[in-house]
Scaffold this motif. Sequence first.
Motif, mmCIF file in Angstrom:
data_model
loop_
_atom_site.group_PDB
_atom_site.id
_atom_site.type_symbol
_atom_site.label_atom_id
_atom_site.label_comp_id
_atom_site.label_asym_id
_atom_site.label_seq_id
_atom_site.Cartn_x
_atom_site.Cartn_y
_atom_site.Cartn_z
ATOM 1 N N GLU A 294 0.889 -1.233 0.052
ATOM 2 C CA GLU A 294 0.141 -0.075 0.111
ATOM 3 C C GLU A 294 0.924 1.339 0.168
ATOM 4 O O GLU A 294 0.264 2.180 -0.202
ATOM 5 C CB GLU A 294 -0.891 -0.085 1.083
ATOM 6 N N LEU A 295 2.054 1.106 0.139
ATOM 7 C CA LEU A 295 3.198 2.359 0.199
ATOM 8 C C LEU A 295 3.268 2.855 -1.015
ATOM 9 O O LEU A 295 4.601 3.139 -1.382
ATOM 10 C CB LEU A 295 4.384 1.766 1.033
ATOM 11 N N THR A 296 2.373 3.086 -1.999
ATOM 12 C CA THR A 296 2.856 3.548 -3.225
ATOM 13 C C THR A 296 3.104 5.130 -3.450
ATOM 14 O O THR A 296 3.588 5.358 -4.679
ATOM 15 C CB THR A 296 1.522 3.259 -4.223
ATOM 16 N N GLY A 297 2.939 5.850 -2.489
ATOM 17 C CA GLY A 297 3.340 7.251 -2.658
ATOM 18 C C GLY A 297 4.761 7.448 -2.039
ATOM 19 O O GLY A 297 5.221 8.453 -1.964
ATOM 20 N N LEU A 298 5.533 6.196 -1.628
ATOM 21 C CA LEU A 298 7.114 6.556 -1.301
ATOM 22 C C LEU A 298 7.816 7.015 -1.979
ATOM 23 O O LEU A 298 7.750 6.776 -3.325
ATOM 24 C CB LEU A 298 7.379 5.095 -0.679
ATOM 25 N N GLU A 299 8.639 7.957 -1.564
ATOM 26 C CA GLU A 299 9.852 8.660 -2.367
ATOM 27 C C GLU A 299 11.048 8.239 -1.773
ATOM 28 O O GLU A 299 11.879 8.013 -2.571
ATOM 29 C CB GLU A 299 9.877 10.357 -1.985
ATOM 30 N N LYS A 300 11.153 7.824 -0.387
ATOM 31 C CA LYS A 300 12.241 7.122 0.301
ATOM 32 C C LYS A 300 12.008 5.917 0.887
ATOM 33 O O LYS A 300 11.251 6.069 2.050
ATOM 34 C CB LYS A 300 12.887 8.019 0.967
ATOM 35 N N LEU A 301 12.738 4.795 0.894
ATOM 36 C CA LEU A 301 12.446 3.767 1.507
ATOM 37 C C LEU A 301 13.674 2.993 2.002
ATOM 38 O O LEU A 301 14.717 2.659 1.303
ATOM 39 C CB LEU A 301 11.657 2.598 0.657
ATOM 40 N N ASN A 302 13.978 3.005 3.379
ATOM 41 C CA ASN A 302 15.285 2.565 3.830
ATOM 42 C C ASN A 302 14.917 1.286 4.625
ATOM 43 O O ASN A 302 14.200 1.373 5.533
ATOM 44 C CB ASN A 302 15.821 3.387 4.771
ATOM 45 N N LEU A 303 15.319 0.105 4.164
ATOM 46 C CA LEU A 303 15.055 -1.142 4.767
ATOM 47 C C LEU A 303 16.435 -1.984 4.987
ATOM 48 O O LEU A 303 16.776 -3.016 5.047
ATOM 49 C CB LEU A 303 14.341 -2.138 3.677
ATOM 50 N N THR A 304 17.537 -1.096 5.193
ATOM 51 C CA THR A 304 19.056 -1.460 5.341
ATOM 52 C C THR A 304 18.966 -2.387 6.314
ATOM 53 O O THR A 304 18.429 -1.933 7.790
ATOM 54 C CB THR A 304 20.085 -0.228 5.503
ATOM 55 N N HIS A 305 19.521 -3.618 6.359
ATOM 56 C CA HIS A 305 19.554 -4.306 7.556
ATOM 57 C C HIS A 305 18.378 -4.775 8.241
ATOM 58 O O HIS A 305 18.431 -5.146 9.390
ATOM 59 C CB HIS A 305 20.681 -3.777 8.692
#
Length: 297
Positions: free
Chosen positions: A228-239
Motif C-alpha cells: 500500500e506504500l505507493t506514495g513512497l519517495e524514500k524507503l530504507n530497509l537497510t539490515h
Amino acid sequence: FDHADLTDFDFSKLVKIKKITLFFSEITATEFNKIPVEGKASLEELTLYKMDVTAFNFSGCIALKSLHLGRSKGLSAKQFNEIPNKKLIEDLSLSNVQIKDFDFSEFINLRDLYLMGFSEPSYLSSAVRALGFNYSAPFAKEFNAIPSEGRASIRNLYLGHEDNSLFGSSAYRDVAGYDFSGFTGLESLILNSTKGLSAEQFNNIPNKNSIKDLNLQDVNVADFEFSELTGLEKLNLTHAREFTALPDNIASFTCLKSLSVNNIPELRSLPTGITNLARGCRVDISDCGLSETVLGK
C-alpha cells in the motif's frame, strides 16, 4: 547561543522576544526564570538542546508553536504538564528525554513529533551517559494519550534511534504497545532501530499511501505489508530482519527516488517490476543474498 556560559546573564529585560535558541549552553533556572511574564507570553519558538532544565518554569509560555527540548535533562513531568496552551504547539521534540507521566492529551495541532531515542543496554550504560543520552523505556501509555485530532494532524513522526552509528543494533527504541491508529496524514515515518514493532501495529497504520519517507532500518519486518506504500519517495530497509522479498507491485511506486535494501542476506530475489522504477531512482542492493544471475537479469 551555542556552547555559551550564560551564568549571571540578565534575562529580565526580554519583554518582546519571540524565539530563544540555546545549544549546549550553561544557564540555570535562576537566569531563565527571570524572563518576565511579557517575555514568556510572547515566545513562539523555544529550543533548549542538550541543556539542564532543572526547575525551569515554563508556565508562562502561553504562545509556543515550537518546543525543542531534545537531550535535555532534569525535565520533570510536572514542568512539562504545566506548559499552557499545548493545543498551539505544532513542532515538539523530546528526543532522548524520559517522558514518563508526560501528558500528551492536549496536543491537537502537532505536525512534527520527535521522540527519537533508545533503551539503554546495561553494558552500554556508562558510554551512553557519558554522551549525554537518556534511555527511553516504552512509554506506550504516554504516546497513546495523543488525541485523535493530534494524530490526524501529525505529518512527520520520528520514533527511531537518533544516531545508528553510535551503537549499531545494540541501541534501540522500544515501541511495544504503541497505537498507530488515527495517524491518517503521515508523510515521514522514522522507525529505524525500533524494537517491539509488530506486523499488526505496522499493518494497521491507516492511509499508508500518504507516507513519502519510511525508515525501517534494522527492524524485524516479518509479515509487514508494503504493497500500500505507493506514495513512497524514500524507503530504507537497510539490515531489515526477516525481509525476504520486495512487494510485487514495486513498479507502481512511481514516486520512489531512493530504495535501500542493502545488507539483507535473506533477500535472494527481486520482482521483475524493479526495472520499471522511475528513472533516477537510487537503488542500493549491496551485500544481499542475490546471485550474479539475479543481478544480471
